[in-house]
Enzyme design. Sequence first.
Site, PDB file in Angstrom:
ATOM      1  N   HIS A  24       6.742  30.653  30.811  1.00  7.03           N
ATOM      2  CA  HIS A  24       8.026  31.333  30.999  1.00  7.03           C
ATOM      3  C   HIS A  24       7.814  32.696  31.665  1.00  7.03           C
ATOM      4  CE1 HIS A  24      10.466  28.569  28.351  1.00  7.03           C
ATOM      5  NE2 HIS A  24       9.221  28.172  28.156  1.00  7.03           N
ATOM      6  N   ASP A 121      15.984  34.013  29.902  1.00 12.96           N
ATOM      7  CA  ASP A 121      15.338  32.721  29.709  1.00 12.96           C
ATOM      8  C   ASP A 121      16.361  31.704  29.203  1.00 12.96           C
ATOM      9  OD1 ASP A 121      12.483  31.476  29.447  1.00 12.96           O
ATOM     10  OD2 ASP A 121      13.586  30.808  27.682  1.00 12.96           O
TER      11      ASP A 121
HETATM   12  N1  UDP Z   1       4.732  21.803  24.037  1.00 14.13           N
HETATM   13  C1  UDP Z   1       3.424  21.713  23.676  1.00 14.13           C
HETATM   14  N2  UDP Z   1       2.476  21.813  24.648  1.00 14.13           N
HETATM   15  C2  UDP Z   1       2.819  22.042  25.926  1.00 14.13           C
HETATM   16  C3  UDP Z   1       4.155  22.166  26.276  1.00 14.13           C
HETATM   17  C4  UDP Z   1       5.090  22.039  25.296  1.00 14.13           C
HETATM   18  O1  UDP Z   1       3.066  21.525  22.534  1.00 14.13           O
HETATM   19  O2  UDP Z   1       1.923  22.147  26.774  1.00 14.13           O
HETATM   20  C5  UDP Z   1       5.736  21.632  23.023  1.00 14.13           C
HETATM   21  C6  UDP Z   1       6.334  22.942  22.718  1.00 14.13           C
HETATM   22  O3  UDP Z   1       5.707  23.532  21.658  1.00 14.13           O
HETATM   23  C7  UDP Z   1       7.721  22.571  22.417  1.00 14.13           C
HETATM   24  C8  UDP Z   1       8.016  21.346  23.228  1.00 14.13           C
HETATM   25  O4  UDP Z   1       6.767  20.820  23.552  1.00 14.13           O
HETATM   26  O5  UDP Z   1       7.825  22.248  21.055  1.00 14.13           O
HETATM   27  C9  UDP Z   1       8.912  21.538  24.418  1.00 14.13           C
HETATM   28  O6  UDP Z   1       8.192  21.998  25.495  1.00 14.13           O
HETATM   29  P1  UDP Z   1       8.793  22.320  26.910  1.00 14.13           P
HETATM   30  O7  UDP Z   1       7.660  22.334  27.882  1.00 14.13           O
HETATM   31  O8  UDP Z   1       9.937  21.455  27.249  1.00 14.13           O
HETATM   32  O9  UDP Z   1       9.325  23.753  26.669  1.00 14.13           O
HETATM   33  P2  UDP Z   1       8.731  25.096  27.138  1.00 14.13           P
HETATM   34  O10 UDP Z   1       7.350  24.921  27.679  1.00 14.13           O
HETATM   35  O11 UDP Z   1       9.700  25.461  28.206  1.00 14.13           O
HETATM   36  O12 UDP Z   1       8.791  25.982  25.983  1.00 14.13           O
END
Ligand code: UDP
Length: 462
Positions: A24, A121
Amino acid sequence: MSTSDQPSGDLTHVALFPSAGMGHLVPFLRLAAALLRHHCKLTLITSHPAVSSAESQLISRFVSAFPQITELKFHIVSLDPLVANSDDPFFLQFEAIRRSVHLLTSPLSALSPPLSALVCDVSLISSALVLSATLKIPNYVLFTSSAIMFSLFAYYPFVKMSDPSGDLIHIPAIGSIPKTSLPPPLLVDNSIFNKIFTQDGRRIKELNGVLINAMDAMEGDTVAALNSGKVLDGLPPVVPIGPLLPCEFENPEGKSPIKWLEKLPPRSVVFASFGSRTAASREQIKEIGIGLASSGYKFLWIVKDKVVDKEDKEGLEEVVGEELMEKLEEKGMVLKEWVNQEEILGHRAVGGFVSHCGWNSVMEAALKGVPVLAWPQNGDQMINAGLVAKKGVGMWVEKWGWGHKCVVKGEELGGRIKELMESDVLRARAAELKEEAAKAVAVGGSCDRAIERLIGRWSKGI
Ligand code: UDP
Ligand code: UDP
């Protein structure tokens, strides 16, 4: 376009408000650099304490590189994990920031010149809308994933009610997404992720605009569909600002693999890295090592053993195992630290990228013209992997499923790496995308024009 001769952003003061995690923060800071090139005045809201050291270090490098920005240090109220119903440190931070946003009203109102817009965000929509209404400024979101993922975010609150059964989610004017590709935490009732999707997703129409690190050559059709009103009536303008350009300030200190790459022939090395928050199991780490060693190619592998870097204390040999490490060192380079990914992807010796398909990584691969072996691990990554395969910029072995659930055997991985590195078709397609990306980021190209249009809107208070 305006650079130094036509300072378009002089009257525009924008607050950028990222949430937790490098995935992010990185795009927010790249957007910040682009806005600074267009003479915007910027306030960056940084939440303290940060979850990872990588975030704190990047923010301090950014602030030193751009002393003209105002950093607003935001001390958030910490949260009881039980209350928030999550054990993911990044998600807990999302929720803690959401619940603390009201504390920003006063420091943001005191800024001078007054703010013209807030860019927040996606995880902050509901609380940031209250903030922007109080400040009487437009509220934009920088969506940190793909446009196709945004279409799901916009449509999901409505599809859930109308179509609880079936294997596919059909998004009007976009197409179908298999339910098996949905982010796993979305399917957990009352998870923070689910709450953001279902509650905040409904409020997208109240935003003034949505910025996405998307480019025409990959997602022009999806962005056009979103802006046509056919996906969902009344969506705010979706502005593709990608590919966001990596910047000088991102360079980490530490052991750079570039010297090693310098000695190797063009496209002879496969780069394997899984972003900032994906920790592999010890079993999978061993299989990745075996796979790389048997691929027949040189490799640069970034090992990640813990979700949060501060907890990553064991040495490489302990994590990978001494015996395997010895074998690997003969054939490639293995590191367990933050590297400069964009520089690696841009090196002529790198010919393929084994990636989890975090969106920033996908866009960086496109920008540098490196074909991807998509191996989604969690979150939005399967949806991104689908796009990678559809656009021909890489291959996705669907039967591998979610990386965090199934172990892929080394032999299988090695074979696929060979396929990736030997595919002329993928290489040619990746080269085409690189050309398209170069046009988009050129002076006066689509990225500059998008930023100009945004600044024009903000200067009018819309
Ligand atoms: N998540 C994870 N590993 C990653 C990316 C995401 O464990 O490499 C988990 C994260 O903790 C969350 C969910 O997957 O619970 C959603 O991730 P997403 O990538 O959609 O969201 P962001 O990366 O934008 O927070
Ligand atoms: N990154 C990097 N060096 C590393 C690991 C990651 O520069 O050692 C950068 C990568 O280039 C990308 C970001 O961190 O810009 C990770 O974002 P992405 O969306 O790819 O994945 P996430 O970390 O959110 O899973």
